[in-house]
Design an enzyme around this catalytic site. Sequence first.
Site: not given
Ligand code: ATP
Ligand code: GLN
Length: 519
Positions: A177, A234, A85, A175
């Site tokens: 994808e 995590s 695109c 697209h």
């Molecule tokens: N209560 C906590 N204690 C320690 N680290 C935490 C805590 N909450 C989040 N984190 C850290 O922040 C990161 C991002 O949190 P996120 O919620 O995106 O991931 P997750 O908790 O591992 O998985 P999910 O997205 O499934 O909840 C975690 O992977 C962890 O490293």
């Molecule tokens: N989806 C796109 O990449 C669009 C490209 C450009 N903005 C258009 O309108 O043609």
Amino acid sequence: MSIQTSESVLIVDFGSQVTQLIARRVREAGVYSEIAPFNAAEEAFKRMKPVGVILSGSPASVLDENGPRIPDVILESGLPILGICYGQQALMHQSGGEVLLGDSGEFGRAFIEIQDDCALFDGMWEVGEKHQVWMSHGDKVTRLAPGFRPVASSPGAPFAVIANDEKRIYAMQFHPEVVHTPDGGKLLKNFVRHVCGLAGDWTMAEFRKTKIEEIRAQVGDKRVICGLSGGVDSAVAALLIHEAIGDQLTCVFVDGGILRMGEAEQVVSLFRGHYNIPLVHVDASTLFLKGLEGVTDPEKKRKFIGKTFIDVFEDEAKKIGGAEFLAQGTLYPDVIESVSFTGGPSVTIKSHHNVGGLPERMNMKLVEPLRELFKDEVRELGRELGLPEIFVGRHPFPGPGLAIRIPGEVTRERCDILRKADAIYLEEIRNAGLYDAIWQAFAVLLPVKTVGVMGDGRTYDSVCALRAVTSTDGMTADIYPFDAAFLSRVATRIINEVKGINRVVYDYTSKPPGTIEWE
Ligand SMILES: Nc1ncnc2c1ncn2[C@@H]1O[C@H](COP(=O)(O)OP(=O)(O)OP(=O)(O)O)[C@@H](O)[C@H]1O
Ligand SMILES: NC(=O)CC[C@H](N)C(=O)O
Ligand SMILES: O=c1[nH]c(=O)c2[nH+]cn([C@@H]3O[C@H](COP(=O)(O)O)[C@@H](O)[C@H]3O)c2[nH]1
Ligand SMILES: [Mg+2]
């Protein structure tokens, strides 16, 4: 941090909504890829030494004076390039073709007719056939750059697919994808496998091996603290790191008073029950709740929580005699929503506590082995690592926890109210056998009071909103269509059992335009 592999593809992001899907399709073809925003693409190109480059779509127009450009190093590299695109339009605009503002755009389903053979069509499309694709463009290519030939066309896009075989540069107006281009995954696969000549042997098992080596190289003999939340990200990060460096790893679980009902006990006993990895359980609820007093702005809450997590990790690091590294289960969607690049089309949606919410100065260096993956890929890696299903299938729960589900000021009392409502909601979802059909479900406590009548008396209490969404990667989401009987059962239970709530509403907003969390 990135995988050091000579077998990768660079995806240049011009700010399309669906760039992440390109990376997925490439991984599905067994090839490792990384996405770099266009203004960091040159640096990423030099660092990664990719075998091929894919150029994404964009909300911008190449006719804008400030429209993003393809870096010269990429254009002059002699490597295979695939333009999608905007990527196609930029390729033509920058190499002697012509792009004009179309008199009408093409948005949605379209059919292209195959006019000529092309390496992208190998084994799938024949000359004369018609195939469904998904278009989303206003501008169009009106003259090809020297060396290019058209190989497919649609009524609205005479140059729907173009090829320069000698230079191995291909481009398309639609697209490939998105799922609405049913053969799009195969087109991308043909590009990375046939045109770029990659073996397609990249798998989760491969990822695991490469990451383990990379963690060893990064950490050496130093100690690592891993923030463990009980979430799948995590847990997977901890297992991977433990496999890499064994007892140099200590996990730290932080209870900031913003967790769900019974969560701390559950996570700690589950993890200790399954793994022999040292786990420190820190009760930091007073620290977090005190700091949140009077804070109502969502970004301020997020930044405070991000910083306080780091303070706690640094304290714990000292207690174990120092740790040079902090590991987190950060995923690609955490990163992409938190970053904004100057001059670019992408904006900060919200500061995920573990990325945009991090303090500017940190003493520990980050170890984030999952930074390029999507949630469903992390789940696949978790299974590869033997993580029990009870962790793998858990709904995501954000680090800032209940604090971003209580718009307005967060207090211990409001957390308690929300915890009760949320527990009832999740219990009903589990009882109805719906937990695994839903990506994420939770209750939100609104800073709004409404009038009700209970037992012939007047009530004036808070409103609770219920949210449940389906998604594959958290980047887009749809509401879960509960039946009315289910919702009214949950509403009745919450109002009857939770003091402080007298009204329950259901959130009907998809993402976009909403986000999954309310703040
Ligand atoms: N209560 C906590 N204690 C320690 N680290 C935490 C805590 N909450 C989040 N984190 C850290 O922040 C990161 C991002 O949190 P996120 O919620 O995106 O991931 P997750 O908790 O591992 O998985 P999910 O997205 O499934 O909840 C975690 O992977 C962890 O490293
Ligand atoms: N989806 C796109 O990449 C669009 C490209 C450009 N903005 C258009 O309108 O043609
Ligand atoms: O660890 C996290 N720290 C955060 O600061 C954060 N903010 C949102 N989320 C989770 O990310 C996914 C997408 O959420 P949004 O649609 O609300 O942006 C959803 O799964 C959200 O729960 C977070 N996770
Ligand atoms: Mg979490």
